[in-house]
Design a protein around this motif. Sequence first.
Motif, mmCIF file in Angstrom:
data_model
loop_
_atom_site.group_PDB
_atom_site.id
_atom_site.type_symbol
_atom_site.label_atom_id
_atom_site.label_comp_id
_atom_site.label_asym_id
_atom_site.label_seq_id
_atom_site.Cartn_x
_atom_site.Cartn_y
_atom_site.Cartn_z
ATOM 1 N N VAL A 56 34.742 37.564 27.648
ATOM 2 C CA VAL A 56 34.101 38.853 27.931
ATOM 3 C C VAL A 56 32.602 38.701 27.691
ATOM 4 O O VAL A 56 31.779 39.254 28.433
ATOM 5 C CB VAL A 56 34.691 39.973 27.051
ATOM 6 N N ALA A 57 32.261 37.951 26.666
ATOM 7 C CA ALA A 57 30.859 37.592 26.420
ATOM 8 C C ALA A 57 30.456 36.509 27.418
ATOM 9 O O ALA A 57 31.306 35.893 28.057
ATOM 10 C CB ALA A 57 30.696 37.088 24.985
ATOM 11 N N PRO A 58 29.154 36.277 27.583
ATOM 12 C CA PRO A 58 28.705 35.269 28.558
ATOM 13 C C PRO A 58 28.920 33.837 28.076
ATOM 14 O O PRO A 58 27.989 33.059 27.907
ATOM 15 C CB PRO A 58 27.212 35.592 28.738
ATOM 16 N N ALA A 87 42.985 39.450 31.379
ATOM 17 C CA ALA A 87 42.605 40.354 30.288
ATOM 18 C C ALA A 87 41.093 40.434 30.143
ATOM 19 O O ALA A 87 40.527 41.522 29.948
ATOM 20 C CB ALA A 87 43.242 39.880 28.984
ATOM 21 N N ALA A 88 40.403 39.298 30.248
ATOM 22 C CA ALA A 88 38.943 39.293 30.105
ATOM 23 C C ALA A 88 38.270 40.072 31.220
ATOM 24 O O ALA A 88 37.313 40.825 30.983
ATOM 25 C CB ALA A 88 38.428 37.848 30.087
ATOM 26 N N ALA A 89 38.745 39.893 32.456
ATOM 27 C CA ALA A 89 38.161 40.619 33.586
ATOM 28 C C ALA A 89 38.343 42.120 33.415
ATOM 29 O O ALA A 89 37.417 42.912 33.656
ATOM 30 C CB ALA A 89 38.795 40.143 34.892
ATOM 31 N N ALA A 90 39.533 42.537 32.984
ATOM 32 C CA ALA A 90 39.792 43.961 32.791
ATOM 33 C C ALA A 90 38.962 44.521 31.637
ATOM 34 O O ALA A 90 38.352 45.600 31.761
ATOM 35 C CB ALA A 90 41.287 44.182 32.530
ATOM 36 N N LEU A 91 38.930 43.810 30.525
ATOM 37 C CA LEU A 91 38.181 44.285 29.362
ATOM 38 C C LEU A 91 36.696 44.412 29.660
ATOM 39 O O LEU A 91 36.048 45.386 29.264
ATOM 40 C CB LEU A 91 38.398 43.335 28.181
ATOM 41 N N ALA A 92 36.149 43.423 30.368
ATOM 42 C CA ALA A 92 34.712 43.449 30.664
ATOM 43 C C ALA A 92 34.347 44.645 31.528
ATOM 44 O O ALA A 92 33.362 45.347 31.261
ATOM 45 C CB ALA A 92 34.302 42.156 31.358
ATOM 46 N N LEU A 93 35.142 44.899 32.561
ATOM 47 C CA LEU A 93 34.852 46.032 33.442
ATOM 48 C C LEU A 93 34.939 47.353 32.689
ATOM 49 O O LEU A 93 34.050 48.212 32.794
ATOM 50 C CB LEU A 93 35.821 46.032 34.618
ATOM 51 N N LEU A 94 36.005 47.517 31.926
ATOM 52 C CA LEU A 94 36.196 48.765 31.188
ATOM 53 C C LEU A 94 35.120 48.951 30.119
ATOM 54 O O LEU A 94 34.644 50.073 29.896
ATOM 55 C CB LEU A 94 37.587 48.786 30.551
ATOM 56 N N PRO A 138 28.836 32.778 37.567
ATOM 57 C CA PRO A 138 29.365 32.939 36.204
ATOM 58 C C PRO A 138 30.392 34.062 36.124
ATOM 59 O O PRO A 138 30.176 35.167 36.641
ATOM 60 C CB PRO A 138 28.113 33.273 35.379
ATOM 61 N N PHE A 139 31.499 33.781 35.481
ATOM 62 C CA PHE A 139 32.606 34.722 35.374
ATOM 63 C C PHE A 139 32.156 36.039 34.749
ATOM 64 O O PHE A 139 32.432 37.124 35.276
ATOM 65 C CB PHE A 139 33.716 34.075 34.542
ATOM 66 N N SER A 140 31.456 35.980 33.630
ATOM 67 C CA SER A 140 31.067 37.198 32.921
ATOM 68 C C SER A 140 30.035 38.008 33.697
ATOM 69 O O SER A 140 30.068 39.244 33.689
ATOM 70 C CB SER A 140 30.516 36.853 31.535
ATOM 71 N N ILE A 141 29.104 37.320 34.392
ATOM 72 C CA ILE A 141 28.070 38.031 35.146
ATOM 73 C C ILE A 141 28.697 38.825 36.284
ATOM 74 O O ILE A 141 28.310 39.964 36.561
ATOM 75 C CB ILE A 141 27.011 37.048 35.684
#
Length: 216
Positions: A56-58, A87-94, A138-141
């Motif tokens: 979720v972090a960069p 889970a990371a994709a969902a958490l980051a968006l929310l 980058p995934f997080s960006i």
Amino acid sequence: MLRNPRTLVLLAVVAALFVAGSLAPLPTPVEIQQWAGSFGPWFPLLFCAIYAVATVAPLPRSVFTVSCGVLFGAGLGLVVALVATTAAAALALLLVRALDRDQVASRLTHPAVRTINDRLARRGWLAVGSLRMIAIAPFSIVNYCCGLSAIRFWPYLIASVLGSVPGTVGTVILADSLTGGTHPAMYVITAVCFAIGVAGLIVDARWQPPAIPVRD
């Protein structure tokens, strides 16, 4: 000349660690998997949670994906990587939408920014899926940008998972069979995913969606 004693001590410590690392025997992939298995069934769950929260972090997702293959093998490693990625994709968006989206969105008044936002709202799944296949994105960006856009949650999440599957499968399987160096097949998989991702972005750029009727 180096006159600071602290600098000399630091250099000495770094040199000692380098020498120790060079002389110490490195464990084989089989030994690493045996070590991970000795912790029991809770270790994959713990690593999955760490993977999800950390990405979720960069932080680079590829490091954790390779670790899944090395630690757990192809089968379990793939499950851990895909669950953690989802889970990371969902958490980051929310998280982005809960903390910053309203404040930032009120300032997104530039026509070009509004055009991109409208495109993500209408068919953002194609852009998201394509970006997931491109290793340099980058995934997080991508998560943060989607969180600030008007893309809907489920199309975003499904596209994220589907777009991440090819690269994740290839990385985990090749990491599981890693014996030293980078397997040549990894370059082929990366190139194919990159080509598909770029093609998707080109289609997305040229595809003109139907205009949304304006209601009085």
